[in-house]
Motif scaffolding. Sequence first.
Motif, PDB file in Angstrom:
ATOM      1  N   THR A 174      35.732 113.820  28.240  1.00  0.00           N
ATOM      2  CA  THR A 174      34.613 113.101  28.848  1.00  0.00           C
ATOM      3  C   THR A 174      33.295 113.482  28.202  1.00  0.00           C
ATOM      4  OG1 THR A 174      35.743 112.837  30.968  1.00  0.00           O
ATOM      5  CG2 THR A 174      33.339 112.735  30.987  1.00  0.00           C
ATOM      6  N   GLU A 175      33.044 114.784  28.055  1.00  0.00           N
ATOM      7  CA  GLU A 175      31.770 115.221  27.477  1.00  0.00           C
ATOM      8  C   GLU A 175      31.619 114.759  26.047  1.00  0.00           C
ATOM      9  OE1 GLU A 175      28.802 117.551  25.376  1.00  0.00           O
ATOM     10  OE2 GLU A 175      30.975 117.475  24.969  1.00  0.00           O
ATOM     11  N   ARG A 176      32.676 114.783  25.280  1.00  0.00           N
ATOM     12  CA  ARG A 176      32.563 114.408  23.872  1.00  0.00           C
ATOM     13  C   ARG A 176      32.289 112.915  23.727  1.00  0.00           C
ATOM     14  NH1 ARG A 176      35.797 110.729  20.595  1.00  0.00           N
ATOM     15  NH2 ARG A 176      37.844 110.554  21.576  1.00  0.00           N
ATOM     16  N   VAL A 177      32.854 112.079  24.633  1.00  0.00           N
ATOM     17  CA  VAL A 177      32.567 110.651  24.572  1.00  0.00           C
ATOM     18  C   VAL A 177      31.135 110.393  25.023  1.00  0.00           C
ATOM     19  CG1 VAL A 177      33.179 108.376  25.489  1.00  0.00           C
ATOM     20  CG2 VAL A 177      34.981 109.977  24.818  1.00  0.00           C
ATOM     21  N   GLU A 178      30.726 111.005  26.110  1.00  0.00           N
ATOM     22  CA  GLU A 178      29.336 110.866  26.559  1.00  0.00           C
ATOM     23  C   GLU A 178      28.361 111.234  25.445  1.00  0.00           C
ATOM     24  OE1 GLU A 178      29.767 111.959  31.331  1.00  0.00           O
ATOM     25  OE2 GLU A 178      29.248 113.515  29.875  1.00  0.00           O
ATOM     26  N   SER A 179      28.731 112.254  24.662  1.00  0.00           N
ATOM     27  CA  SER A 179      27.852 112.781  23.616  1.00  0.00           C
ATOM     28  C   SER A 179      28.001 112.059  22.289  1.00  0.00           C
ATOM     29  CB  SER A 179      28.126 114.278  23.421  1.00  0.00           C
ATOM     30  OG  SER A 179      27.873 114.997  24.609  1.00  0.00           O
ATOM     31  N   GLY A 180      28.933 111.119  22.191  1.00  0.00           N
ATOM     32  CA  GLY A 180      29.112 110.345  20.966  1.00  0.00           C
ATOM     33  C   GLY A 180      29.787 111.091  19.844  1.00  0.00           C
ATOM     34  N   LEU A 181      30.655 112.058  20.167  1.00  0.00           N
ATOM     35  CA  LEU A 181      31.339 112.851  19.144  1.00  0.00           C
ATOM     36  C   LEU A 181      32.637 112.174  18.722  1.00  0.00           C
ATOM     37  CD1 LEU A 181      30.840 116.468  20.542  1.00  0.00           C
ATOM     38  CD2 LEU A 181      29.499 115.291  18.797  1.00  0.00           C
ATOM     39  N   LEU A 182      32.777 111.968  17.422  1.00  0.00           N
ATOM     40  CA  LEU A 182      33.933 111.274  16.865  1.00  0.00           C
ATOM     41  C   LEU A 182      35.185 112.141  16.923  1.00  0.00           C
ATOM     42  CD1 LEU A 182      34.592 108.616  15.148  1.00  0.00           C
ATOM     43  CD2 LEU A 182      34.455 110.148  13.161  1.00  0.00           C
ATOM     44  N   SER A 183      36.319 111.500  17.208  1.00  0.00           N
ATOM     45  CA  SER A 183      37.619 112.162  17.097  1.00  0.00           C
ATOM     46  C   SER A 183      38.384 111.501  15.969  1.00  0.00           C
ATOM     47  CB  SER A 183      38.408 112.046  18.408  1.00  0.00           C
ATOM     48  OG  SER A 183      39.705 112.592  18.261  1.00  0.00           O
ATOM     49  N   TRP A 184      38.497 112.211  14.821  1.00  0.00           N
ATOM     50  CA  TRP A 184      39.226 111.628  13.701  1.00  0.00           C
ATOM     51  C   TRP A 184      40.679 111.373  14.114  1.00  0.00           C
ATOM     52  CZ3 TRP A 184      43.680 112.349  11.150  1.00  0.00           C
ATOM     53  CH2 TRP A 184      43.875 111.533  10.029  1.00  0.00           C
ATOM     54  N   GLY A 185      41.192 110.199  13.754  1.00  0.00           N
ATOM     55  CA  GLY A 185      42.565 109.847  14.080  1.00  0.00           C
ATOM     56  C   GLY A 185      42.713 109.207  15.443  1.00  0.00           C
ATOM     57  N   GLY A 186      41.753 109.447  16.340  1.00  0.00           N
ATOM     58  CA  GLY A 186      41.732 108.768  17.626  1.00  0.00           C
ATOM     59  C   GLY A 186      40.789 107.582  17.590  1.00  0.00           C
ATOM     60  N   ASP A 187      39.604 107.796  17.011  1.00  0.00           N
ATOM     61  CA  ASP A 187      38.593 106.747  16.911  1.00  0.00           C
ATOM     62  C   ASP A 187      38.557 106.108  15.530  1.00  0.00           C
ATOM     63  OD1 ASP A 187      37.697 107.339  19.546  1.00  0.00           O
ATOM     64  OD2 ASP A 187      36.577 109.041  18.753  1.00  0.00           O
ATOM     65  N   THR A 188      39.483 106.497  14.665  1.00  0.00           N
ATOM     66  CA  THR A 188      39.546 105.943  13.313  1.00  0.00           C
ATOM     67  C   THR A 188      40.957 105.447  13.032  1.00  0.00           C
ATOM     68  OG1 THR A 188      40.137 108.062  12.267  1.00  0.00           O
ATOM     69  CG2 THR A 188      37.779 107.577  12.523  1.00  0.00           C
ATOM     70  N   ASP A 189      41.076 104.503  12.102  1.00  0.00           N
ATOM     71  CA  ASP A 189      42.381 104.060  11.635  1.00  0.00           C
ATOM     72  C   ASP A 189      42.451 104.236  10.125  1.00  0.00           C
ATOM     73  OD1 ASP A 189      40.894 101.947  10.584  1.00  0.00           O
ATOM     74  OD2 ASP A 189      41.571 100.491  12.059  1.00  0.00           O
ATOM     75  N   ASP A 190      43.477 103.682   9.493  1.00  0.00           N
ATOM     76  CA  ASP A 190      43.649 103.924   8.057  1.00  0.00           C
ATOM     77  C   ASP A 190      42.795 103.007   7.190  1.00  0.00           C
ATOM     78  OD1 ASP A 190      45.007 101.544   8.331  1.00  0.00           O
ATOM     79  OD2 ASP A 190      46.923 102.285   7.572  1.00  0.00           O
ATOM     80  N   GLN A 191      41.810 102.334   7.808  1.00  0.00           N
ATOM     81  CA  GLN A 191      40.845 101.537   7.066  1.00  0.00           C
ATOM     82  C   GLN A 191      39.405 102.000   7.292  1.00  0.00           C
ATOM     83  OE1 GLN A 191      41.869  99.045   4.941  1.00  0.00           O
ATOM     84  NE2 GLN A 191      43.945  99.716   5.483  1.00  0.00           N
ATOM     85  N   THR A 192      39.214 102.984   8.150  1.00  0.00           N
ATOM     86  CA  THR A 192      37.867 103.376   8.567  1.00  0.00           C
ATOM     87  C   THR A 192      37.143 104.141   7.473  1.00  0.00           C
ATOM     88  OG1 THR A 192      38.673 103.557  10.845  1.00  0.00           O
ATOM     89  CG2 THR A 192      36.537 104.547  10.352  1.00  0.00           C
ATOM     90  N   ASN A 193      35.917 103.739   7.201  1.00  0.00           N
ATOM     91  CA  ASN A 193      35.074 104.501   6.278  1.00  0.00           C
ATOM     92  C   ASN A 193      33.937 105.172   7.054  1.00  0.00           C
ATOM     93  OD1 ASN A 193      32.530 102.758   6.119  1.00  0.00           O
ATOM     94  ND2 ASN A 193      34.100 101.256   5.585  1.00  0.00           N
ATOM     95  N   PRO A 194      33.281 106.164   6.469  1.00  0.00           N
ATOM     96  CA  PRO A 194      32.265 106.922   7.210  1.00  0.00           C
ATOM     97  C   PRO A 194      31.110 106.084   7.741  1.00  0.00           C
ATOM     98  CG  PRO A 194      32.871 108.075   5.192  1.00  0.00           C
ATOM     99  CD  PRO A 194      33.517 106.733   5.125  1.00  0.00           C
ATOM    100  N   PHE A 195      30.738 105.020   7.026  1.00  0.00           N
ATOM    101  CA  PHE A 195      29.594 104.211   7.438  1.00  0.00           C
ATOM    102  C   PHE A 195      29.881 103.449   8.727  1.00  0.00           C
ATOM    103  CE2 PHE A 195      29.469 104.227   2.684  1.00  0.00           C
ATOM    104  CZ  PHE A 195      28.419 105.127   2.561  1.00  0.00           C
ATOM    105  N   GLU A 196      31.141 103.210   9.038  1.00  0.00           N
ATOM    106  CA  GLU A 196      31.505 102.459  10.239  1.00  0.00           C
ATOM    107  C   GLU A 196      31.401 103.304  11.501  1.00  0.00           C
ATOM    108  OE1 GLU A 196      34.716  99.176   8.717  1.00  0.00           O
ATOM    109  OE2 GLU A 196      35.472 101.217   9.093  1.00  0.00           O
ATOM    110  N   VAL A 197      31.455 104.619  11.373  1.00  0.00           N
ATOM    111  CA  VAL A 197      31.560 105.476  12.559  1.00  0.00           C
ATOM    112  C   VAL A 197      30.434 106.504  12.642  1.00  0.00           C
ATOM    113  CG1 VAL A 197      34.022 105.165  12.942  1.00  0.00           C
ATOM    114  CG2 VAL A 197      33.261 106.885  11.288  1.00  0.00           C
TER     115      VAL A 197
END
Length: 374
Positions: free
Chosen positions: A241-264
Amino acid sequence: MFGGLALFGIAPSTRLRPSPFYFSTVDEGVKSFTTYNHMLMPTSYGNAEEEYWRLIHGVAMWDVAVERQIQITGPDAARLTQVLCPRRMDKCKVGQGKYVALCNHNGTLINDPIVLKMDEQRFWLSIADSNILFWARAIAHERKFNVSVVEADVSPLAVQGPKSDDVVAEIFGDWVRDLRYFWFRETEIEGIPVTVARSGWSKQGGFELYLQDGTKGAQLWDLVKEAGKRWDIGPGNPNPTERVESGLLSWGGDTDDQTNPFEVGLEPYVDLDVDDDVIGVPALRRIKAEGPKRHLLGVMLDGEEQVDPSFHWLTVFKEGLPVGHMTNVTWSYRLERTIGFGLMQRTETEAGDRVTVQAYGDLFDAKLVELPFI
């Protein structure tokens, strides 16, 4: 059965490693685990709201030994580290860490470690949940670098929350209060070798104590627990909860195999003026010039209905058409709303848009907002 694993329905296996703090977490009453880097990471001690408020107002200790350290040593250690990292590493000083968007040759995000410069010929990559050991070894061999790449016997124990400075200073001394974010110092306490870093996967402030002897996990845990009694320290975990409220990315959870750094939201951690031989940089320059196709926004559901987390991304619709996905779902105790991240089509969405989210066969009205939520 081994250390109470039977209580959790987990079959012991040499492919699934407990952390040096595992038995301590069992003694503390851990109720559930997840797997991360082929290890067990605690996810609950039975009272999610209590653990959340402890992080927000007090201090918590987390077993995050799953953040493995890929150690690069040797005459070419700095060269390999730079080739792996699309960020200027030449200005990184001994005792300093940098957050890095690690990419493959296509500019796809494959990990987002903190890179710690231990000395001129020794670096740690404190990794998220993907096998960077194989990647770094392969690149080192391909480029014929004179290095050794190993997973070091290093296991972080996090102390997080607004009272964490007091607890860590109680253990090591007031010098820890002067550590800048992502900076660290190697030291020891009661014969336990540790690296003390101001870092951690929360926005509430804190430290990570990198244990450098896996046989001393219980000793370090007890030492921190005892020092934290004055501030009512208790166990916890990287709080969803705190990490989502704070906008902290979870690699592999919030990204897929097409995600680049500029998107997230990782553009501040990418330096496009590094040499061409840095992996991913030519592709990242092209992506930057063309403009990324997606962007990361917050999704806030209407009303006070709590939607359960999902194993899958949830489809987000705008005016009846799919425009992206909600990559995580959590209940915010401070906002009293169900919230999450939306990886959305950039040309079709912006903060303020009204959308609907499909979850468990139902549609929920929602609004897109800027990150962080809080």
